[in-house]
Motif scaffolding. Structure first.
Motif, PDB file in Angstrom:
ATOM      1  N   THR A  41       5.067  11.200  -1.303  1.00 23.58           N
ATOM      2  CA  THR A  41       4.835  10.070  -0.402  1.00 23.58           C
ATOM      3  C   THR A  41       3.353   9.700  -0.378  1.00 23.58           C
ATOM      4  OG1 THR A  41       6.704  10.767   0.966  1.00 23.58           O
ATOM      5  CG2 THR A  41       5.125   9.254   1.960  1.00 23.58           C
TER       6      THR A  41
ATOM      7  N   ARG B 101       2.382   8.177  -3.725  1.00 24.05           N
ATOM      8  CA  ARG B 101       2.852   6.790  -3.802  1.00 24.05           C
ATOM      9  C   ARG B 101       1.953   5.870  -2.972  1.00 24.05           C
ATOM     10  NH1 ARG B 101       8.858   8.691  -3.217  1.00 24.05           N
ATOM     11  NH2 ARG B 101       9.380   9.025  -5.415  1.00 24.05           N
ATOM     12  N   ALA B 102       1.525   6.369  -1.809  1.00 26.62           N
ATOM     13  CA  ALA B 102       0.630   5.554  -0.973  1.00 26.62           C
ATOM     14  C   ALA B 102      -0.687   5.296  -1.704  1.00 26.62           C
ATOM     15  CB  ALA B 102       0.380   6.253   0.359  1.00 26.62           C
TER      16      ALA B 102
ATOM     17  N   LEU C 173      -1.097   5.333  -4.977  1.00 31.76           N
ATOM     18  CA  LEU C 173      -0.790   4.414  -6.076  1.00 31.76           C
ATOM     19  C   LEU C 173      -0.628   2.984  -5.560  1.00 31.76           C
ATOM     20  CD1 LEU C 173       1.727   6.446  -8.274  1.00 31.76           C
ATOM     21  CD2 LEU C 173      -0.651   5.904  -8.779  1.00 31.76           C
ATOM     22  N   ARG C 174       0.025   2.831  -4.384  1.00 32.09           N
ATOM     23  CA  ARG C 174       0.186   1.495  -3.804  1.00 32.09           C
ATOM     24  C   ARG C 174      -1.170   0.875  -3.484  1.00 32.09           C
ATOM     25  NH1 ARG C 174       3.787   3.621  -0.022  1.00 32.09           N
ATOM     26  NH2 ARG C 174       5.746   3.920  -1.072  1.00 32.09           N
ATOM     27  N   GLU C 175      -2.051   1.670  -2.899  1.00 30.02           N
ATOM     28  CA  GLU C 175      -3.395   1.168  -2.584  1.00 30.02           C
ATOM     29  C   GLU C 175      -4.118   0.732  -3.853  1.00 30.02           C
ATOM     30  OE1 GLU C 175      -6.045   3.561  -0.217  1.00 30.02           O
ATOM     31  OE2 GLU C 175      -4.412   4.117   1.135  1.00 30.02           O
ATOM     32  N   THR C 176      -4.043   1.560  -4.880  1.00 29.13           N
ATOM     33  CA  THR C 176      -4.696   1.238  -6.146  1.00 29.13           C
ATOM     34  C   THR C 176      -4.108  -0.034  -6.739  1.00 29.13           C
ATOM     35  OG1 THR C 176      -5.026   3.601  -6.550  1.00 29.13           O
ATOM     36  CG2 THR C 176      -5.278   2.119  -8.426  1.00 29.13           C
ATOM     37  N   LYS C 177      -2.779  -0.113  -6.742  1.00 24.17           N
ATOM     38  CA  LYS C 177      -2.109  -1.300  -7.291  1.00 24.17           C
ATOM     39  C   LYS C 177      -2.453  -2.539  -6.461  1.00 24.17           C
ATOM     40  CE  LYS C 177       0.714  -3.001 -10.305  1.00 24.17           C
ATOM     41  NZ  LYS C 177       0.386  -2.983 -11.715  1.00 24.17           N
ATOM     42  N   GLU C 178      -2.530  -2.368  -5.147  1.00 21.37           N
ATOM     43  CA  GLU C 178      -2.884  -3.493  -4.273  1.00 21.37           C
ATOM     44  C   GLU C 178      -4.288  -3.995  -4.605  1.00 21.37           C
ATOM     45  OE1 GLU C 178      -3.625  -4.492   0.447  1.00 21.37           O
ATOM     46  OE2 GLU C 178      -3.127  -2.455  -0.162  1.00 21.37           O
TER      47      GLU C 178
END
Length: 163
Positions: free
Chosen positions: A65, A68-69, A71-76
């Motif tokens: 989790t 993923r958070a 990775l989400r921040e990086t992708k954002e």
């Protein structure tokens, strides 16, 4: 003496037997206690293993989790940067297209002005031609009428002389 038994030997044999039974029962009791201890230790270790597996699964879930958070921040961040770049590119393209549209509008206005000027010139030339043709027609009519008058007079003169 083989037929006689000694009471102290029988008591000693019974005591030895009792002692042996006592030792056997103690050995059995110790063996049972060791077996229970092993079973209890096995159950404890199995429970501990199950708890560790559960904790490991929970920790792995938490780790996934959090990963993923991240990775989400990086992708954002990447997507926001891409959007910014695309927005700037779009603005540049729009500016170029606006300038082309402005240029074409100016060219169109100039072409419309030239067309209007050409139309005015053409209409002026047509007016001049019409005026010239009217003058020629008037001159031809005058000539015709003059000739007609001359012929009428000549005809009248001839008639008068003959008649």
């Amino acid at each position: 003496m083989p037929g006689k038994r000694r009471p102290w030997a029988a008591a000693a044999a019974a005591a030895t037997e009792d002692e042996l039974l006592l030792l056997q029962s103690q050995a059995l009791a110790e063996e049972e206690a060791a077996k229970r201890k092993r079973e209890m230790l096995t159950r404890f270790l199995q429970d501990k293993l199950a708890k560790e597996k559960g904790d490991s699964t929970l920790n792995l879930h938490k780790l996934n989790t959090q990963w993923r958070a991240v990775l989400r921040e990086t992708k954002e961040k990447e997507l926001r940067q891409d959007i910014l770049i695309l927005s700037q590119t779009f603005e540049r393209v729009m500016d170029c297209k606006d300038s082309v549209i402005q240029s074409l509008t100016t060219d169109l206005e100039e072409a419309e002005e030239q067309q209007a000027q050409a139309l005015r010139s053409h209409l002026h030339n047509l007016d001049l031609l019409l005026q010239l043709q009217r003058c020629r027609l008037a001159c031809l009519r005058e000539g015709y009428e003059a000739q007609l008058e001359a012929l009428k007079m000549e005809f009248e003169e001839e008639r008068y002389q003959k008649g």
